[in-house]
Scaffold this motif. Structure first.
Motif, PDB file in Angstrom:
ATOM      1  N   ARG A 231       0.627  -1.217  -0.023  1.00  0.00           N
ATOM      2  CA  ARG A 231       0.027   0.010  -0.110  1.00  0.00           C
ATOM      3  C   ARG A 231       0.903   1.273  -0.088  1.00  0.00           C
ATOM      4  NH1 ARG A 231      -2.819  -3.844  -0.532  1.00  0.00           N
ATOM      5  NH2 ARG A 231      -4.662  -4.336   0.450  1.00  0.00           N
ATOM      6  N   LYS A 232       2.114   1.074   0.649  1.00  0.00           N
ATOM      7  CA  LYS A 232       3.034   2.454   0.796  1.00  0.00           C
ATOM      8  C   LYS A 232       4.150   2.106   0.444  1.00  0.00           C
ATOM      9  CE  LYS A 232       4.377   5.950   4.001  1.00  0.00           C
ATOM     10  NZ  LYS A 232       4.223   6.403   5.368  1.00  0.00           N
ATOM     11  N   LEU A 233       5.059   2.598  -0.315  1.00  0.00           N
ATOM     12  CA  LEU A 233       6.323   2.493  -0.611  1.00  0.00           C
ATOM     13  C   LEU A 233       7.252   3.741  -0.436  1.00  0.00           C
ATOM     14  CD1 LEU A 233       8.898   0.593  -1.492  1.00  0.00           C
ATOM     15  CD2 LEU A 233       8.336   1.012  -3.795  1.00  0.00           C
ATOM     16  N   ASP A 234       8.038   3.797   0.510  1.00  0.00           N
ATOM     17  CA  ASP A 234       8.647   4.882   0.635  1.00  0.00           C
ATOM     18  C   ASP A 234      10.277   4.836   0.741  1.00  0.00           C
ATOM     19  OD1 ASP A 234       9.786   7.462   1.357  1.00  0.00           O
ATOM     20  OD2 ASP A 234       8.494   7.824   3.107  1.00  0.00           O
ATOM     21  N   LEU A 235      10.965   5.121  -0.392  1.00  0.00           N
ATOM     22  CA  LEU A 235      12.338   4.924  -0.578  1.00  0.00           C
ATOM     23  C   LEU A 235      13.252   6.322  -0.662  1.00  0.00           C
ATOM     24  CD1 LEU A 235      12.562   2.056  -3.103  1.00  0.00           C
ATOM     25  CD2 LEU A 235      12.428   1.644  -0.731  1.00  0.00           C
ATOM     26  N   SER A 236      12.518   7.393   0.020  1.00  0.00           N
ATOM     27  CA  SER A 236      12.915   8.717  -0.200  1.00  0.00           C
ATOM     28  C   SER A 236      14.159   9.031   0.537  1.00  0.00           C
ATOM     29  CB  SER A 236      11.773   9.690   0.238  1.00  0.00           C
ATOM     30  OG  SER A 236      11.373   9.599   1.409  1.00  0.00           O
ATOM     31  N   HIS A 237      14.962   9.886   0.147  1.00  0.00           N
ATOM     32  CA  HIS A 237      15.984  10.558   0.647  1.00  0.00           C
ATOM     33  C   HIS A 237      17.418   9.345   0.846  1.00  0.00           C
ATOM     34  CE1 HIS A 237      14.092  14.191   0.933  1.00  0.00           C
ATOM     35  NE2 HIS A 237      12.942  13.745   1.459  1.00  0.00           N
ATOM     36  N   ASN A 238      17.459   8.738  -0.046  1.00  0.00           N
ATOM     37  CA  ASN A 238      18.735   7.790  -0.186  1.00  0.00           C
ATOM     38  C   ASN A 238      19.529   8.068  -1.286  1.00  0.00           C
ATOM     39  OD1 ASN A 238      18.415   5.383   2.114  1.00  0.00           O
ATOM     40  ND2 ASN A 238      16.246   5.681   1.341  1.00  0.00           N
ATOM     41  N   GLU A 239      20.314   7.060  -1.603  1.00  0.00           N
ATOM     42  CA  GLU A 239      21.491   7.276  -2.792  1.00  0.00           C
ATOM     43  C   GLU A 239      21.029   6.352  -4.110  1.00  0.00           C
ATOM     44  OE1 GLU A 239      25.054   7.060  -0.878  1.00  0.00           O
ATOM     45  OE2 GLU A 239      24.334   8.467   0.659  1.00  0.00           O
ATOM     46  N   PHE A 240      19.614   5.938  -4.122  1.00  0.00           N
ATOM     47  CA  PHE A 240      19.240   4.798  -5.020  1.00  0.00           C
ATOM     48  C   PHE A 240      19.469   5.652  -6.499  1.00  0.00           C
ATOM     49  CE2 PHE A 240      16.377   3.223  -1.845  1.00  0.00           C
ATOM     50  CZ  PHE A 240      17.195   1.994  -1.663  1.00  0.00           C
ATOM     51  N   SER A 241      19.991   4.602  -7.483  1.00  0.00           N
ATOM     52  CA  SER A 241      20.127   5.170  -8.789  1.00  0.00           C
ATOM     53  C   SER A 241      19.408   4.364  -9.670  1.00  0.00           C
ATOM     54  CB  SER A 241      21.704   5.452  -9.095  1.00  0.00           C
ATOM     55  OG  SER A 241      22.318   4.117  -8.890  1.00  0.00           O
ATOM     56  N   GLN A 258       6.738   6.925  -2.945  1.00  0.00           N
ATOM     57  CA  GLN A 258       7.503   8.100  -2.670  1.00  0.00           C
ATOM     58  C   GLN A 258       9.084   7.763  -2.912  1.00  0.00           C
ATOM     59  OE1 GLN A 258       6.435  10.852   0.900  1.00  0.00           O
ATOM     60  NE2 GLN A 258       5.674   8.964   1.422  1.00  0.00           N
ATOM     61  N   LEU A 259       9.663   8.338  -3.976  1.00  0.00           N
ATOM     62  CA  LEU A 259      10.976   7.967  -4.346  1.00  0.00           C
ATOM     63  C   LEU A 259      11.784   9.282  -4.195  1.00  0.00           C
ATOM     64  CD1 LEU A 259      10.254   5.615  -7.373  1.00  0.00           C
ATOM     65  CD2 LEU A 259      10.689   5.028  -4.937  1.00  0.00           C
ATOM     66  N   GLN A 260      11.405  10.175  -3.760  1.00  0.00           N
ATOM     67  CA  GLN A 260      12.197  11.543  -3.986  1.00  0.00           C
ATOM     68  C   GLN A 260      13.555  11.690  -3.322  1.00  0.00           C
ATOM     69  OE1 GLN A 260       9.393  11.120  -2.120  1.00  0.00           O
ATOM     70  NE2 GLN A 260       9.477  12.276   0.025  1.00  0.00           N
ATOM     71  N   GLY A 261      14.466  12.720  -3.778  1.00  0.00           N
ATOM     72  CA  GLY A 261      15.663  12.688  -2.888  1.00  0.00           C
ATOM     73  C   GLY A 261      16.456  11.576  -3.413  1.00  0.00           C
ATOM     74  N   ASN A 262      16.466  11.077  -4.702  1.00  0.00           N
ATOM     75  CA  ASN A 262      17.401  10.085  -4.707  1.00  0.00           C
ATOM     76  C   ASN A 262      18.238  10.472  -6.126  1.00  0.00           C
ATOM     77  OD1 ASN A 262      17.372   7.403  -3.192  1.00  0.00           O
ATOM     78  ND2 ASN A 262      15.166   8.061  -3.304  1.00  0.00           N
ATOM     79  N   ARG A 263      18.798   9.556  -6.660  1.00  0.00           N
ATOM     80  CA  ARG A 263      19.562   9.734  -8.317  1.00  0.00           C
ATOM     81  C   ARG A 263      18.638   8.807  -9.283  1.00  0.00           C
ATOM     82  NH1 ARG A 263      23.958   9.747  -4.703  1.00  0.00           N
ATOM     83  NH2 ARG A 263      24.856   7.919  -5.552  1.00  0.00           N
TER      84      ARG A 263
END
Length: 1012
Positions: A231-241, A258-263
């Motif tokens: 239902r909810k996936l939050d991977l924000s503010h990491n260093e994913f690319s 939410q995938l904000q703040g990555n690459r």
């Protein structure tokens, strides 16, 4: 305080005593089976023994009880009578998660969130095979996350967020967690890839891994997208690319992504619009490119939509009106083209609209007026033309930013609703004309008004002074004419007043002195005349004064020299003359700030010096004809010419010659002082530049004294200091000396060496030894320990431990964009640790050890982000330094130095450190420097934060890079910082009080005492 060994024995003794009690009660026998009940009592008592309970919440836990079911915060299964739930959330508990809990074999819920637990997780938690809910969030637990989940196949809820866990996750961590439904590891220091075993958690409906250092290319296609119940996936503010491939539509019930703040890069997944229940989509601050997928138009349930700060291109979506439930829309800082469609008016629920910094053009559609719920509209940095839509300023808008476009026409007058709700209006850098509407000024809540760089060609309305909350008024280059209204500061709230580049005439009103909150006054490039008002000297908060390119006359009021906070002044190209004020910033003004005047008296200027003083009298009675009866007065010589010549030489010439001699003597004296100061500064800056040259010059370095506090004898390798610094590497330079790192001896132990600026600080080794021995005894977990020293009359070295992870300065201001960020938990840890270290220096020594240079470059961080204060106590060596030299040295610490040190005699005390510590807090919370120089203004951080706090918008200054944060902790920490930076030293708390306040702030909300 008990040592760890003593505490260990006490816990063992308690363990044995409880065991004896359990055995005795078991031997007595009971039909109800007291042995099982005593397992729970025993486990909880042993668990309690490792805790610190400052508020005695666990006082009801008594080892003499047969059952813990009546204890507070404990729940038991009504059938079995065994403990099923332990909930100790927000009790201010601290200590480590020790033994005992493994006895609670029927435990299903363990919740210890919002406390101060530290250390690692005990592997014994893995023996709780029936545990379903584990909540350890919002503590200070550190170390690796153990793989005990293998033994906890019943776990459904796991929340370890907002701690200090670090390192990678074991790849098989979740292989037996098929029952797991909720997982949150947010706000830690975890790194590496997402474990592949996460795919086996087929029951997951919430994953929150935000605000960590996870990296790599997540396996979306065969991994995350296969979790059908998510239902909810939050991977924000990491260093994913990498890219985000299609497949998200397989998660039919997904509500938040939410995938904000990555690459992340590449195009957006084309099937992202096939998730019919999606109501929050945040992909901002990545590297996504391409056009917006057409499928997005199907997301009719979406209320939050942000794609800002990417590289998206293509036309602005014509289908935007299909998202009828949208409340928040942010597509700013991309490369979108085209115009805004009229369908924007179909977004009846829209409250926030930001399309700034794109390539949009055309008119702002009038249909936007139909968005009656709109509160914030930002369209800056595009190419919109036409006029502001009629009726838009009749809505209850709070913020309008149309700056840097090509809008024409007049500024709408607006309704009562508009002026009662609006707090920010920025229409700068357009082609607007007409008058400034101010008829609603008396009821306005406006705080920021920027109409600069337009063609208004109007007079300044008198009503501007009555905008009750106006703090920033920027009307630069707006073709304004007429006078500056006398009541421009009637409200008393104005902080910034910028009227540069207009055609204003007349005098600067004397009432400008009523602007008591003003810290930037800029009136340059106008036609202002008359003198500079003396009332400006009442503006005690003034930081910048710009009056250049006007027609101002007379002298600069000497009273302006009393403005202690003034940092920059420019009065060039006026008609000023006479002396400069002797105090404040004026003696250090350069030529560019004074040139182009009639006769300002300054050695920097080549022109004439005009003084407004009476001319000397010429005593010649015949110069005005005969008096009285026309006869010569008695006793007058019969040679009138000789008498006239004699009188002139005796008065006028003598006065002129005396004045010339005094001026010449003053110039010579100032020049000599400047040469002397430069020589002393050059000596301090360049003395002993290298160890080799020092050794060759001194000749008596071999008589130096070496003392190592942790060694009984001096090693041979340092008997000649040249052998030490020849292999050293310079790593920094501070107020008191240059720092090197060097490997010592055969064990290759790295240490830091500080070569002090000497200037004959101490002439005898016993003096130096006495001072350093005091510093060597200052041992504390938050102090960089001093290992020893080397002394000669020409050279002093301090040897201390080396911190390989660098300084807080580098972490805050020199971090590359791709590097990890400081979470709020770590920032609060740094604040509290630094406070404890300073409190130890202030309160454990008599006289207290004063640091005198608290700033981020002197706060070093270990591998767990625990702070270690360096350079403490060095001010003790510098008590004999010339005040000008040491104050000049502290210009490098602008913003951190307590105001009493800059304005009065040099008084070094604990309150100076408290001030610097307060600035350090502000820097940590905001991520900004204490003084920042912009193109047109200077931002003073503590004043900026105080202003936002007074306006109720203090969270606007919080560093956005640290992600989520608890407002109930950040707000009191900011208030504490402002108290610490009080201008009155006696109003600042002691560091012991600061530590107590911070510990209470770190205590969860229900038990917290409100200090502010």
């Amino acid at each position: 305080m008990a040592t760890p060994l003593v505490m260990g024995y006490s816990h063992l003794l308690l363990y044995l005593l409880v065991s004896v009690v359990v055995s005795l009660k078991g031997c007595m026998g009971s039909d109800s089976g007291p042995i099982q009940m005593n397992d729970d009592v025993f486990g909880l008592i042993v668990f309690k023994a490792d805790l610190i309970d400052p508020f005695s919440y666990l006082s009801s836990w008594n080892e003499d009880d047969d059952s813990p079911c009546s204890w507070k915060f404990i729940e038991c299964n009504p059938v079995s009578g065994r403990v099923s739930q332990v909930s100790l959330d927000g009790l201010g508990l601290s200590g480590r998660l020790g033994k005992g809990l493994q006895k609670l074999q029927h435990l299903k819920t363990l919740s210890l969130s919002q406390n101060n637990f530290s250390g690692g997780i005990s592997h014994e938690l893995g023996f709780l095979s029936n545990l379903e809910r584990l909540n350890l969030s919002h503590n200070s637990i550190s170390g690796l996350i153990p793989s005990f989940l293998d033994n906890m196949s019943s776990i459904k809820f796991l929340d370890l967020s907002e701690n200090s866990f670090s390192g990678p996750l074991p790849d098989n961590l979740f292989r037996n967690s098929q029952s797991l439904r909720y997982l949150s590891l947010a706000g830690n220091l975890l790194q590496g890839p997402i474990p592949s075993s996460l795919v086996s958690c087929s029951s997951l409906n919430t994953i929150n891994l935000s605000n960590n250092h996870f990296s790599g290319d997540p396996d979306f296609s065969s991994g995350i997208w296969s979790l059908k119940r998510l239902r909810k996936l939050d991977l924000s503010h990491n260093e994913f690319s990498g890219s985000v491939p299609q497949g998200v539509s397989a998660i039919h019930f997904l509500k938040e992504l939410q995938l904000q703040g990555n690459r992340f890069s590449g195009p957006l997944p084309g099937d992202i619009g096939l998730c019919p229940h999606l109501n929050r989509l945040d992909l901002s601050r990545n590297l996504f490119s391409g056009v917006l997928p057409e499928s997005l138009r199907r997301l009719s349930s979406m209320s939050f939509f942000s794609l800002s700060k990417n590289m998206l291109a293509g036309e602005f979506p014509r289908w935007i009106g299909s998202l009828t439930n949208l409340e928040y829309l942010d597509l700013s800082s991309n490369a979108l083209t085209g115009s805004i469609p009229s369908s924007i008016g179909d977004l009846k629920s829209l409250r926030y609209l930001s399309l700034s910094n794109n390539k949009l053009f055309g008119i702002i559609p009038t249909s936007v007026v139909s968005c009656t719920m709109l509160s914030v509209i930002r369209l800056r940095g595009n190419s919109f033309n036409g006029s502001i839509p009629e009726g838009l300023f009749d809505l209850g808008l709070e913020e309008v930013d149309f700056s840097d476009n090509g809008l024409v026409g007049s500024i709408p007058s607006g309704s009562i609703t508009f002026f009662s709700s609006l707090h920010t209006l920025d229409l700068s850098k357009n082609n607007l004309t007409g008058h400034i509407p101010a008829e609603r000024g008396l009821s306005s809540n406006l705080r920021y008004l920027n109409l600069s760089w337009n063609n208004l060609e109007s007079r300044m309305p008198l009503e501007l002074g009555y905008f009750q909350n106006l703090t920033v008024l920027d009307l630069r280059n707006s073709a304004l004419v007429g006078f500056i209204p006398a009541d421009i500061c009637e409200s008393g709230s104005l902080n910034i007043l910028q009227l540069d580049g207009n055609s204003l005439v007349g005098q600067i009103p004397e009432e400008i002195g009523n602007c008591s909150s003003l810290y930037l006054l800029s009136l340059s490039q106008n036609n202002l005349s008359g003198s500079i008002p003396e009332s400006i000297s009442r503006l005690n908060k003034l930081k910048i004064l710009k009056l250049e390119f006007n027609e101002l006359t007379g002298e600069i009021p000497l009273e302006l020299g009393k403005l202690e906070n003034l940092l920059a002044v420019n009065v060039s190209y006026n008609k000023l003359e006479g002396r400069l004020p002797v105090g404040g910033i004026f003696p250090s003004l350069d030529q560019s700030a004074l040139q182009g005047n009639l006769g300002i008296c300054s050695p920097l200027l080549k022109g004439p010096c005009k003084m407004n003083v009476p001319k000397p009298l010429v005593l010649d009675p015949y110069a005005y004809g005969n008096q009285g009866d026309g006869k010569k007065p008695r006793n007058v010589s019969s040679h009138p010419a000789r008498f006239h010549h004699h009188v002139f030489l005796s008065v006028s010439t003598i006065i002129a010659i005396s004045a010339a001699i005094l001026i010449l003597f003053g110039v010579i004296l100032v020049s000599l002082l400047n040469v002397s100061v430069r020589k002393r500064l050059a000596f301090v800056d360049h003395a002993l530049e290298s160890m080799c040259s020092s050794s060759s010059r001194s000749g008596n370095l071999s008589t130096g004294k070496l003392v190592l506090f942790d060694s009984k004898s001096s090693p041979d390798w340092i008997s000649n200091p040249e052998a030490l610094l020849n292999k050293a590497a310079e790593i920094g330079q501070g107020v008191f000396g240059t720092v090197y790192k060097v490997s010592l001896g055969s064990e290759a132990r790295m240490v830091a060496i500080k070569k002090l600026f000497t200037l004959n600080i101490t002439q005898y080794p016993e003096d130096f030894d006495r001072e350093v021995q005091v510093l060597g005894k200052a041992r504390h977990p938050n102090l960089l320990s001093l290992k020893g020293y080397y002394w000669t009359p020409q050279l002093q070295l301090l040897v201390s431990e080396y911190a390989p992870n660098g300084s807080l300065q580098a972490e805050l201001h020199e971090r590359i964009p791709s590097a990890s960020r400081l979470s709020w938990a770590n920032r609060l840890k740094i604040v509290l640790g630094t406070a404890k270290g300073l409190a130890h220096l202030h309160h454990s020594f008599r006289p207290p050890i004063i640091h005198f240079d608290i700033k981020p470059s002197n706060i070093l961080l270990d591998e767990n982000f625990n702070p270690k204060i360096s350079d403490f106590g060095l001010a003790r060596f510098f008590a004999k330094l010339d005040r000008h030299v040491i104050s000049t040295r502290f210009q490098s610490a602008l913003g951190y130095v307590a105001p009493e040190l800059l304005c009065q005699s040099l008084i070094i005390n604990e309150k100076c450190d408290v001030y610097g510590f307060g600035i350090l807090i502000l820097e940590l919370v905001t991520g900004r420097r204490p003084v920042e120089y912009g193109e047109d203004n200077v931002l003073i951080l503590k004043d900026h934060v105080r202003f936002l706090l007074e306006q109720g918008n203090v969270f606007d200054c919080v560093d956005p890079s640290m992600g989520d944060y608890p407002e109930d902790e950040v707000l009191p920490v900011l208030k504490l910082a402002l108290v610490c930076t009080s201008h009155i030293p006696s109003s600042r708390p002691s560091m012991a009080e600061v530590v107590q306040i911070l510990q209470v702030i770190k205590t969860p909300v229900p038990q917290r005492t409100e200090f502010f």
